[in-house]
Design an enzyme around this catalytic site. Structure first.
Site, PDB file in Angstrom:
ATOM      1  N   LYS A   1     -10.238  -0.747  10.896  1.00  0.00           N
ATOM      2  CA  LYS A   1     -10.458  -1.939  10.063  1.00  0.00           C
ATOM      3  C   LYS A   1     -10.725  -3.179  10.915  1.00  0.00           C
ATOM      4  O   LYS A   1     -10.882  -4.277  10.383  1.00  0.00           O
ATOM      5  CB  LYS A   1      -9.236  -2.183   9.158  1.00  0.00           C
ATOM      6  CG  LYS A   1      -9.035  -1.111   8.081  1.00  0.00           C
ATOM      7  CD  LYS A   1      -7.944  -1.545   7.112  1.00  0.00           C
ATOM      8  CE  LYS A   1      -7.200  -0.409   6.466  1.00  0.00           C
ATOM      9  NZ  LYS A   1      -7.925   0.327   5.457  1.00  0.00           N
TER      10      LYS A   1
ATOM     11  N   ASP B   1       3.188  -4.262   8.098  1.00  0.00           N
ATOM     12  CA  ASP B   1       1.922  -3.551   7.919  1.00  0.00           C
ATOM     13  C   ASP B   1       0.814  -4.577   8.131  1.00  0.00           C
ATOM     14  O   ASP B   1       0.565  -5.433   7.278  1.00  0.00           O
ATOM     15  CB  ASP B   1       1.875  -2.953   6.507  1.00  0.00           C
ATOM     16  CG  ASP B   1       0.507  -2.393   6.154  1.00  0.00           C
ATOM     17  OD1 ASP B   1      -0.429  -2.490   6.987  1.00  0.00           O
ATOM     18  OD2 ASP B   1       0.358  -1.876   5.030  1.00  0.00           O
TER      19      ASP B   1
ATOM     20  N   HIS C   1       0.865  -1.179   0.000  1.00  0.00           N
ATOM     21  CA  HIS C   1       0.000   0.000   0.000  1.00  0.00           C
ATOM     22  C   HIS C   1       0.906   1.236   0.000  1.00  0.00           C
ATOM     23  O   HIS C   1       2.015   1.185   0.540  1.00  0.00           O
ATOM     24  CB  HIS C   1      -0.840  -0.056   1.276  1.00  0.00           C
ATOM     25  CG  HIS C   1      -1.928   0.966   1.391  1.00  0.00           C
ATOM     26  ND1 HIS C   1      -1.674   2.263   1.744  1.00  0.00           N
ATOM     27  CD2 HIS C   1      -3.266   0.876   1.222  1.00  0.00           C
ATOM     28  CE1 HIS C   1      -2.821   2.926   1.792  1.00  0.00           C
ATOM     29  NE2 HIS C   1      -3.806   2.111   1.472  1.00  0.00           N
TER      30      HIS C   1
ATOM     31  N   CYS D   1      -4.716   2.494  -3.628  1.00  0.00           N
ATOM     32  CA  CYS D   1      -3.434   2.991  -3.101  1.00  0.00           C
ATOM     33  C   CYS D   1      -2.308   2.020  -3.421  1.00  0.00           C
ATOM     34  O   CYS D   1      -1.444   1.744  -2.582  1.00  0.00           O
ATOM     35  CB  CYS D   1      -3.521   3.273  -1.597  1.00  0.00           C
ATOM     36  SG  CYS D   1      -4.603   4.631  -1.209  1.00  0.00           S
TER      37      CYS D   1
ATOM     38  N   GLN E   1      -4.501  -5.041   7.220  1.00  0.00           N
ATOM     39  CA  GLN E   1      -5.533  -5.934   6.688  1.00  0.00           C
ATOM     40  C   GLN E   1      -5.643  -7.240   7.464  1.00  0.00           C
ATOM     41  O   GLN E   1      -6.565  -8.016   7.224  1.00  0.00           O
ATOM     42  CB  GLN E   1      -5.242  -6.247   5.205  1.00  0.00           C
ATOM     43  CG  GLN E   1      -5.327  -5.055   4.277  1.00  0.00           C
ATOM     44  CD  GLN E   1      -6.746  -4.526   4.130  1.00  0.00           C
ATOM     45  OE1 GLN E   1      -7.728  -5.249   4.315  1.00  0.00           O
ATOM     46  NE2 GLN E   1      -6.870  -3.250   3.807  1.00  0.00           N
TER      47      GLN E   1
END
Lengths: 412, 152
Positions: free
Chosen positions: A228, A202, A122, A368, A205
């Site tokens: 999220k 990261d 991303h 993104c 998600q």
């Protein structure tokens, strides 16, 4: 098994109509919806406990401080951190990664060093490293993704070649927000550690979708957002191993993060306060702790299993559509709960507009991920991303809507 | 399918989307400008050959949704032969159509875009090509190396 109807009853927003049709929310990769318990927590805080933390000796301030620090401890447990001081509250994944890129990057990167990341990141795990490399004279290198549709995942042989002793930091996503690829995070951390590189994961998600244990992964830094994972917007976390945080200078300075200030100088508090200058986002941090309770009561292993069932169901049903190109792992291969696809004849924004008329919330565009889109020869995709309240019936309605749309545009 | 949607995706728009007019680079161009919508990734380059103060030749290139591509295609057919003030007037009319939904009778095919007004998020798709064309007319002339034309 999750009781989906019972879960759906916990989410007030799901019970509405959009353009006269029941809402089908399939944009969870962008943000998840919030259960009643999280919303109630925000209301309760502002109605009963609101006060500044760490500063007052009065009852409300102590209550607010206890709740805020309690949330830190709760989140530490959620990701199995060894110490609550390893949890730094931020605005979200982006701010967390920027904090590492600026503070750690400034202290440790120099010309000749390599920062390694991947081709599937991303923008939030790519642009901060471009900036850090530019500022320090270090070089930014990418682990390539394999396959014309990115179906092969990251090139593990290339990773071994690229992970040289010059690599000072390896930043990678746990789950790709566009491809749905699940990276072998523990293996990546192990290989990076072997050459002495610091790892940044990261987890935007993955954090609310799958069991997550920072110690088992062997991660140095982990960034994620609350919104999220059923939590509020505007709150996120940077996890950092205590030994690394203690060496790190703050990125922002001001009140709350200093132990002693004179007209000439200032001394920093230890982590986590060192990295939380100013009045923190108490209400949202506390509500994020409630989101952790909510997800753990259901079981993240069960949520992951539910995501996987929906993803495979979507793969099977979407692949029956004429002219569809699905990117990411092939049917049957491991995939997180999202599917991105494109039609040569119909642009993603037209798809999303038509789906919206059917009550479906989808994401269309480059997600993104502009460099990845360019590499795959795409200008954008449509993405359906699932979560704990989605059902197979909703996927049937998605496929029926898409079938009408591509027919309208003359795809046969 | 809702009335709003059929109003948005008129036959004229679908036709221009499927068979774009004046698409491709214009080798004889002496002006060019590029427009994009960073939020949705739509892109449009407009190439002009200005002859005095008039557009002698025009083409566009890019990628995006049906609305943006059809609008750029139709625009090229509408502004060829026009001067900058004439293009500004046409654009003002077009902007009124996509923001109010009111299309005067005499406005030709541009009226097909009246349905855009019910979808405010798509107005910038419809105006992307126009912005690029207006920028191109204002831009400095660029040297050309060929007189061959390859507009498809």
């Amino acid at each position: 098994m999750l009781d989906i109807q019972k879960i759906r009853a916990d989410f007030p927003i799901l019970h509405q109509q959009v353009h006269g049709k029941p809402l089908i929310y399939l944009d969870n990769g962008a943000t998840s919806q919030k259960p009643r318990a999280v919303i109630d927590s925000l209301v309760h805080y502002y109605e009963r406990d609101n006060s500044n933390v760490h500063r007052g000796l009065h009852a409300l301030s102590m209550r607010a401080t206890d709740a805020y620090e309690g949330a830190r401890t709760r989140i530490a447990k959620f990701i199995h951190a060894a110490d609550p001081a390893e949890i730094i509250f931020t605005r979200g994944t982006t701010e967390s990664i920027n904090l590492v890129a600026r503070s750690w990057g400034h202290a440790h990167l120099k010309p000749g060093d390599i920062v390694l990341t991947t081709e599937i990141e991303h923008h939030s795990n790519l642009v901060p490293w471009q900036q850090a490399a530019r500022a320090s004279g270090a070089t930014l290198t990418y682990v390539p993704v394999l396959g014309a549709d990115g179906e092969g995942g990251l090139d593990l042989a290339a990773l071994d070649r690229l992970l040289t002793p010059q690599v000072k930091l390896f930043a990678f996503t746990h789950i790709s927000n566009t491809l749905g690829t699940v990276n072998p995070a523990a293996e990546f951390c192990r290989r990076a550690r072997a050459v002495g590189a610091v790892t940044v994961i990261d987890a935007a998600q993955s954090i609310g979708h799958t069991p997550f244990d920072v110690q088992a992964l062997g991660a140095d830094f982990v960034a994620f957002s609350g919104h999220k994972m059923c939590g509020p917007t505007g709150i996120g976390v940077l996890y950092g191993r205590r030994a690394l945080l203690d060496q790190l200078a703050p990125d922002e300075t001001g009140g709350g993060m200093v132990s002693q200030v004179t007209y000439d100088d200032a001394r920093w508090k230890p982590a986590p306060e060192r990295f939380e200058a100013g009045t923190p986002n108490m209400a949202d941090a506390i509500a994020l702790g409630v989101a952790c309770d909510y997800l753990d009561a259901l079981g993240r292993d069960r949520i992951a299993a539910h995501d996987a069932v929906l993803a495979q169901c979507a793969m099977a049903k979407l692949s029956t559509l004429p002219g569809i190109r699905i990117i990411g792992p092939r049917a049957g291969a491991e995939r997180s709960g999202l599917v991105s696809f494109a039609f040569a004849e119909v642009h993603a924004h037209d798809i999303v507009t038509f789906a919206d008329e059917d009550g479906l919330a989808l994401r269309g565009g480059h997600h993104c991920n502009q460099p990845l889109m360019r590499k795959l020869g795409l200008t954008g995709t449509t993405r359906a991303s699932f979560y704990l309240y989605n059902t197979e019936e909703e996927i049937d309605l998605l496929v029926a809507s898409l079938r009408r749309t591509v027919k309208f545009f003359g795809v046969t | 399918m809702s009335a709003d949607l059929t109003e948005l995706y008129q036959q004229v728009i679908l036709d221009h989307n499927r068979r774009p007019r004046n698409r491709g680079k214009l080798p004889t161009a002496n002006r060019v400008a590029h427009g994009d919508n960073p939020t949705c990734g739509d892109q449009c380059s407009v190439y002009l050959r200005m002859d005095g103060d008039r557009i002698a030749e025009i083409s566009f290139d890019g990628s995006g949704c049906a609305i943006s591509q059809a609008s750029a295609s139709l625009m090229t057919t509408q502004i060829k032969g026009k001067t900058a003030p004439e293009v500004q007037t046409l654009y003002k009319n077009f902007h009124d159509i996509v923001t109010t939904g009111n299309a005067p009778e005499e406005i030709s095919d541009l009226g097909a875009f009246a349905g855009v007004h019910a979808f405010p998020a798509r107005i910038k798709c419809a105006t992307l090509g126009w912005h690029a064309a207006i920028e191109a007319m204002k831009s400095d002339p660029m040297p050309t190396t060929t007189t061959e034309s390859h507009v498809d």
